[in-house]
Each structure stands twice: as structure tokens, then as C-alpha cells.
Scaffold this motif. Sequence first.
Motif, PDB file in Angstrom:
ATOM      1  N   ASP A   1       0.830  -1.206   0.000  1.00 50.85           N
ATOM      2  CA  ASP A   1       0.000   0.000   0.000  1.00 50.85           C
ATOM      3  C   ASP A   1       0.865   1.257   0.000  1.00 50.85           C
ATOM      4  OD1 ASP A   1      -2.607   1.475   0.452  1.00 50.85           O
ATOM      5  OD2 ASP A   1      -1.520   2.047   2.283  1.00 50.85           O
ATOM      6  N   PHE A   2       1.919   1.254   0.797  1.00 51.40           N
ATOM      7  CA  PHE A   2       2.859   2.381   0.851  1.00 51.40           C
ATOM      8  C   PHE A   2       3.488   2.619  -0.522  1.00 51.40           C
ATOM      9  CE2 PHE A   2       7.430   3.435   1.319  1.00 51.40           C
ATOM     10  CZ  PHE A   2       7.324   4.724   1.832  1.00 51.40           C
ATOM     11  N   ARG A   3       3.948   1.547  -1.148  1.00 51.79           N
ATOM     12  CA  ARG A   3       4.558   1.671  -2.468  1.00 51.79           C
ATOM     13  C   ARG A   3       3.562   2.224  -3.485  1.00 51.79           C
ATOM     14  NH1 ARG A   3       9.207  -0.570  -4.033  1.00 51.79           N
ATOM     15  NH2 ARG A   3      10.484  -1.767  -2.587  1.00 51.79           N
ATOM     16  N   ALA A   4       2.326   1.748  -3.433  1.00 50.65           N
ATOM     17  CA  ALA A   4       1.318   2.185  -4.402  1.00 50.65           C
ATOM     18  C   ALA A   4       0.963   3.652  -4.206  1.00 50.65           C
ATOM     19  CB  ALA A   4       0.072   1.311  -4.275  1.00 50.65           C
ATOM     20  N   ARG A   5       0.758   4.064  -2.956  1.00 48.40           N
ATOM     21  CA  ARG A   5       0.350   5.451  -2.687  1.00 48.40           C
ATOM     22  C   ARG A   5       1.419   6.457  -3.071  1.00 48.40           C
ATOM     23  NH1 ARG A   5       0.166   6.650   2.080  1.00 48.40           N
ATOM     24  NH2 ARG A   5       0.550   4.708   3.199  1.00 48.40           N
ATOM     25  N   HIS A   6       2.680   6.043  -2.980  1.00 47.14           N
ATOM     26  CA  HIS A   6       3.778   6.980  -3.266  1.00 47.14           C
ATOM     27  C   HIS A   6       4.438   6.728  -4.621  1.00 47.14           C
ATOM     28  CE1 HIS A   6       3.625   8.872   0.671  1.00 47.14           C
ATOM     29  NE2 HIS A   6       3.545   7.678   1.220  1.00 47.14           N
ATOM     30  N   GLY A   7       3.813   5.894  -5.439  1.00 44.47           N
ATOM     31  CA  GLY A   7       4.307   5.678  -6.794  1.00 44.47           C
ATOM     32  C   GLY A   7       5.673   5.037  -6.876  1.00 44.47           C
ATOM     33  N   LEU A   8       5.991   4.164  -5.922  1.00 41.73           N
ATOM     34  CA  LEU A   8       7.310   3.525  -5.913  1.00 41.73           C
ATOM     35  C   LEU A   8       7.352   2.250  -6.738  1.00 41.73           C
ATOM     36  CD1 LEU A   8       8.139   3.941  -2.110  1.00 41.73           C
ATOM     37  CD2 LEU A   8       8.956   5.356  -4.002  1.00 41.73           C
ATOM     38  N   GLY A   9       6.182   1.707  -7.065  1.00 40.48           N
ATOM     39  CA  GLY A   9       6.135   0.473  -7.838  1.00 40.48           C
ATOM     40  C   GLY A   9       6.933  -0.628  -7.175  1.00 40.48           C
ATOM     41  N   GLU A  10       7.739  -1.324  -7.964  1.00 36.55           N
ATOM     42  CA  GLU A  10       8.596  -2.378  -7.422  1.00 36.55           C
ATOM     43  C   GLU A  10      10.058  -1.946  -7.362  1.00 36.55           C
ATOM     44  OE1 GLU A  10       7.991  -5.873  -9.734  1.00 36.55           O
ATOM     45  OE2 GLU A  10       5.884  -6.104  -9.150  1.00 36.55           O
ATOM     46  N   ASP A  11      10.309  -0.641  -7.509  1.00 37.59           N
ATOM     47  CA  ASP A  11      11.682  -0.142  -7.509  1.00 37.59           C
ATOM     48  C   ASP A  11      12.352  -0.367  -6.156  1.00 37.59           C
ATOM     49  OD1 ASP A  11      11.268   0.718 -10.056  1.00 37.59           O
ATOM     50  OD2 ASP A  11      10.934   2.821  -9.527  1.00 37.59           O
ATOM     51  N   PRO A  12      13.666  -0.625  -6.151  1.00 31.16           N
ATOM     52  CA  PRO A  12      14.382  -0.744  -4.875  1.00 31.16           C
ATOM     53  C   PRO A  12      14.390   0.600  -4.145  1.00 31.16           C
ATOM     54  CG  PRO A  12      15.920  -0.712  -6.723  1.00 31.16           C
ATOM     55  CD  PRO A  12      14.542  -0.819  -7.314  1.00 31.16           C
ATOM     56  N   VAL A  13      14.355   0.526  -2.836  1.00 28.00           N
ATOM     57  CA  VAL A  13      14.277   1.731  -2.002  1.00 28.00           C
ATOM     58  C   VAL A  13      15.514   1.824  -1.111  1.00 28.00           C
ATOM     59  CG1 VAL A  13      13.060   2.802  -0.049  1.00 28.00           C
ATOM     60  CG2 VAL A  13      11.766   1.850  -1.980  1.00 28.00           C
ATOM     61  N   MET A  14      16.131   3.001  -1.097  1.00 27.37           N
ATOM     62  CA  MET A  14      17.209   3.289  -0.155  1.00 27.37           C
ATOM     63  C   MET A  14      16.645   4.257   0.889  1.00 27.37           C
ATOM     64  SD  MET A  14      20.461   2.957   0.814  1.00 27.37           S
ATOM     65  CE  MET A  14      21.450   2.491  -0.618  1.00 27.37           C
ATOM     66  N   LEU A  15      16.654   3.842   2.142  1.00 24.71           N
ATOM     67  CA  LEU A  15      16.223   4.698   3.235  1.00 24.71           C
ATOM     68  C   LEU A  15      17.404   5.579   3.635  1.00 24.71           C
ATOM     69  CD1 LEU A  15      13.557   4.808   4.905  1.00 24.71           C
ATOM     70  CD2 LEU A  15      14.665   3.297   6.559  1.00 24.71           C
ATOM     71  N   VAL A  16      17.172   6.884   3.747  1.00 26.80           N
ATOM     72  CA  VAL A  16      18.247   7.807   4.110  1.00 26.80           C
ATOM     73  C   VAL A  16      17.829   8.548   5.370  1.00 26.80           C
ATOM     74  CG1 VAL A  16      19.834   9.573   3.290  1.00 26.80           C
ATOM     75  CG2 VAL A  16      18.697   8.085   1.642  1.00 26.80           C
ATOM     76  N   LEU A  17      18.691   8.510   6.396  1.00 24.03           N
ATOM     77  CA  LEU A  17      18.340   9.038   7.713  1.00 24.03           C
ATOM     78  C   LEU A  17      19.482   9.913   8.233  1.00 24.03           C
ATOM     79  CD1 LEU A  17      17.238   5.497   8.526  1.00 24.03           C
ATOM     80  CD2 LEU A  17      15.615   7.365   8.830  1.00 24.03           C
ATOM     81  N   PRO A  18      19.498  11.199   7.834  1.00 18.97           N
ATOM     82  CA  PRO A  18      20.620  12.056   8.201  1.00 18.97           C
ATOM     83  C   PRO A  18      20.505  12.734   9.562  1.00 18.97           C
ATOM     84  CG  PRO A  18      19.190  13.210   6.684  1.00 18.97           C
ATOM     85  CD  PRO A  18      18.582  11.849   6.885  1.00 18.97           C
ATOM     86  N   GLY A  19      19.688  12.181  10.459  1.00 19.79           N
ATOM     87  CA  GLY A  19      19.629  12.711  11.815  1.00 19.79           C
ATOM     88  C   GLY A  19      18.297  13.323  12.186  1.00 19.79           C
ATOM     89  N   SER A  20      18.126  13.545  13.488  1.00 23.07           N
ATOM     90  CA  SER A  20      16.875  14.101  14.008  1.00 23.07           C
ATOM     91  C   SER A  20      17.048  15.510  14.547  1.00 23.07           C
ATOM     92  CB  SER A  20      16.329  13.190  15.125  1.00 23.07           C
ATOM     93  OG  SER A  20      17.272  13.085  16.187  1.00 23.07           O
ATOM     94  N   ARG A  21      18.241  16.087  14.325  1.00 20.90           N
ATOM     95  CA  ARG A  21      18.504  17.462  14.754  1.00 20.90           C
ATOM     96  C   ARG A  21      18.835  18.307  13.532  1.00 20.90           C
ATOM     97  NH1 ARG A  21      21.958  14.049  17.613  1.00 20.90           N
ATOM     98  NH2 ARG A  21      21.339  13.624  19.771  1.00 20.90           N
ATOM     99  N   ARG A  22      18.477  19.581  13.578  1.00 17.56           N
ATOM    100  CA  ARG A  22      18.736  20.451  12.427  1.00 17.56           C
ATOM    101  C   ARG A  22      20.222  20.508  12.095  1.00 17.56           C
ATOM    102  NH1 ARG A  22      15.244  23.731  15.579  1.00 17.56           N
ATOM    103  NH2 ARG A  22      13.113  23.864  14.750  1.00 17.56           N
TER     104      ARG A  22
END
Length: 387
Positions: free
Chosen positions: A176-197
Motif C-alpha cells: 500500500d505504501f509503495r502504491a500510494r507513493h508511486g514507488l512500484g517495485e523499484d528498490p528503495v534506499m532509506l536515508v536518515l541524516p539525523g533528528s537534529r537540524r
Amino acid sequence: MTRVFLIAGEASGDRLGAALMAGLKELGVSEFTGVGGPLMQAEGMASLFDMSELSVMGIVEILPKYAHLKRRIRETAQAILDSKPDVVISIDSPDFCLRVAKIVKENSDIRTVHYVAPSVWAWRPKRAVKMAKVIDQVLTLLPYEPPLMEAVGMRADFVGHPVVSEPQASDAEILDFRARHGLGEDPVMLVLPGSRRGEVSRLAPIFGAALAPVLQEHPKMRLVVPTTAHVAPALREAVKDWPLAPLILDPSDMKIDLYKADKRAAFGAATGALAASGTVSLELAAANTPMVIAYDVNWISRQIIAALLRIDTLTLVNLVSETRDIPECNGKQCNPAEIAPALREMLAHPERQYEAMRITMERLGRGGEAPGLRAARAVMDGLGGAQ
């Protein structure tokens, strides 16, 4: 009726605090005041001020905000003294929380509990001695920490980390997440550069440059970046020069339940992740998502911290599993030329991380009683309350 005052200063502390509050409510506690983020507020606490004011990392980085933080320390301590709770529970953020506890102890006999032991096994071991002067009890996330706290006179209870009992995305939720955001079956890289400005401003350009050659080799790769409401503006500015515009998950753009569901699904959908050092490595391990950890601070802070460090890894998964299977690029190594090869290796051989992640979740309490409830029981036991 037991009255609880809680203090959290960062997104990770907000998650810990919310799980603890949920546990305390199971044990009959319903009155909460203090400082917390959206998750703690959703559990029923009105925050004295915006938690993001306390989200500062690094020795040099804190200096411009020092006067403001001192004022907030005094205000928070006074709110505790005025409200006279049965217990004050401070969550991580020791530079702020322990100063508040010092004022409270100098002016009352209110019980003080600190959730997350100082990493004395990593650096500045004398912190535990100083902490024992103002803290009665410590709730530890890691199983080997209680003896270190007890040795200097504090009660210490290993309670595990709430990440082990948090829900993971189902296959249907990921689709459902992939469909709603138009990601299809493409591989996903999660990027998390921190929780502080400050972290985002410093790390996002480095992360973007490191991702560039990887994206050339994986042209169908999509980038997803979960963030927090107070960091989102800085993040949007910082990713403008990335080689590929990421999907940004911003809680200010959606209801909190949908945001949490999307974040879970993003972790579950990801082929791998590039993340700043911190408790996010545990979230990734819980989702069985391979990762590369990269982190840096101001140059002066880096020199000071490097001189004090007593360990060779900053990644919690490596520490808890007693492996070094999660690749790190910290300090001088936090640059595109060294991060990019680590990402290539992670994508080529994700299986090399799975056992370390499994061990970490097992040692932090997966399969047992929810850590938030265990923490709540420890707090109530310290007060002599019913459990």
C-alpha cells in the motif's frame, strides 16, 4: 495517585517516553506532566515547551544556545518543585536532564529516575559517579550496564529497548505504501541524516554526494527520507542538491498514525539504509534492514571526542551483538569517497548483517514483556508502588 514528571529532549527519547507512559498507564498511572514530543503528547502529556529546543549535539554546537538552555533548565526544575510529583523521569539528553535533577535534589527529596544509562563504557567513565549524586535509579537499555551503575550507588534495572516490541510493517502495508507513493517495485534506499537540524545540515550534503555514484549504478533506486516536523524545513533545503529528489515523510503533512504507518512501511520496503549514528540503527535492525552508519560533528568537537573514546564502534547493533558487522564511516571517514564503497558492499552482501541484527533484538528483549512495561514496573517498584 502517582504523579509523574517526564523530560525528553530528542526524538529517540520521545519514543522511549511514550512507551514508558503506555506501560505506566497499564499500571494505573494517569497523571503526567513535563517536556516531550508528539508521541509523548499523544499518550496524554502537555509539554511545557517544544522539545526540539533541547535537540543539540556536540560540544561546540551547544555554545550558541547555552544561555537559552540554562533558562529552560531553571524553568523545568522550578516546574517540578512547584508541582511536587512523586517521581521525575528524565530520558537521555544528560547535559540538560542531569542539571535539572541537580536543582531538584538540592531543593527537595523527590525521587529521580534516569532512563538510558550514560555510556561510561564508551567515554568519560566518571560521569556515573557524578550522576549518582542526583539520580536514585537508572533504567538501562543494554544488558551489561546495571553493574556499572550499581557500582557507584544507583539502583539500576535493565529494561530493554521498546523498539523490540514495536510493530513492523506487513507485506500488505508495504504494498500500500509503495502504491500510494508511486514507488512500484523499484528498490528503495532509506536515508536518515539525523533528528537534529544541525545534524541534517552537516550530514545531508555528504550523504547526497555519497549516494550519487550508487544511484548511477542502480538507476531504478528510489530514496525515502523520514523526518520530524521541526527538522523538515532544514531537510528540504539540504536535499535540494541531491542527485535524486527523495520522498520525504513529514509528520506535519499527515496525521500522526499515517506517518507512523508510512515510516514502518518505508523501513520494511527498504533494500538498505544510510543513517546517522544513533538509536535509528536499532529501528533498522528491528526491521531487518541492512545499513551503513555515518556520522560527524564539528571539527573541534570531533577532536575532543576522539581523544576520550574508549571503544572502536559507535553503532549500537555492533555493541550489543559484540560484532563489527555494521559498516561505519565516522569522523574523518564520514566523506563521500568512503561512504559510497560501504553502500556498494552493503547492497551486494546484505546477508552479512542479518545475524548481528537478530542477536541485537534478542539481547534487547524481543519476545519478552514489552520494555515500556518493564520500565514502568521498575519505576513503580522503586517507588514502592503496586505492580
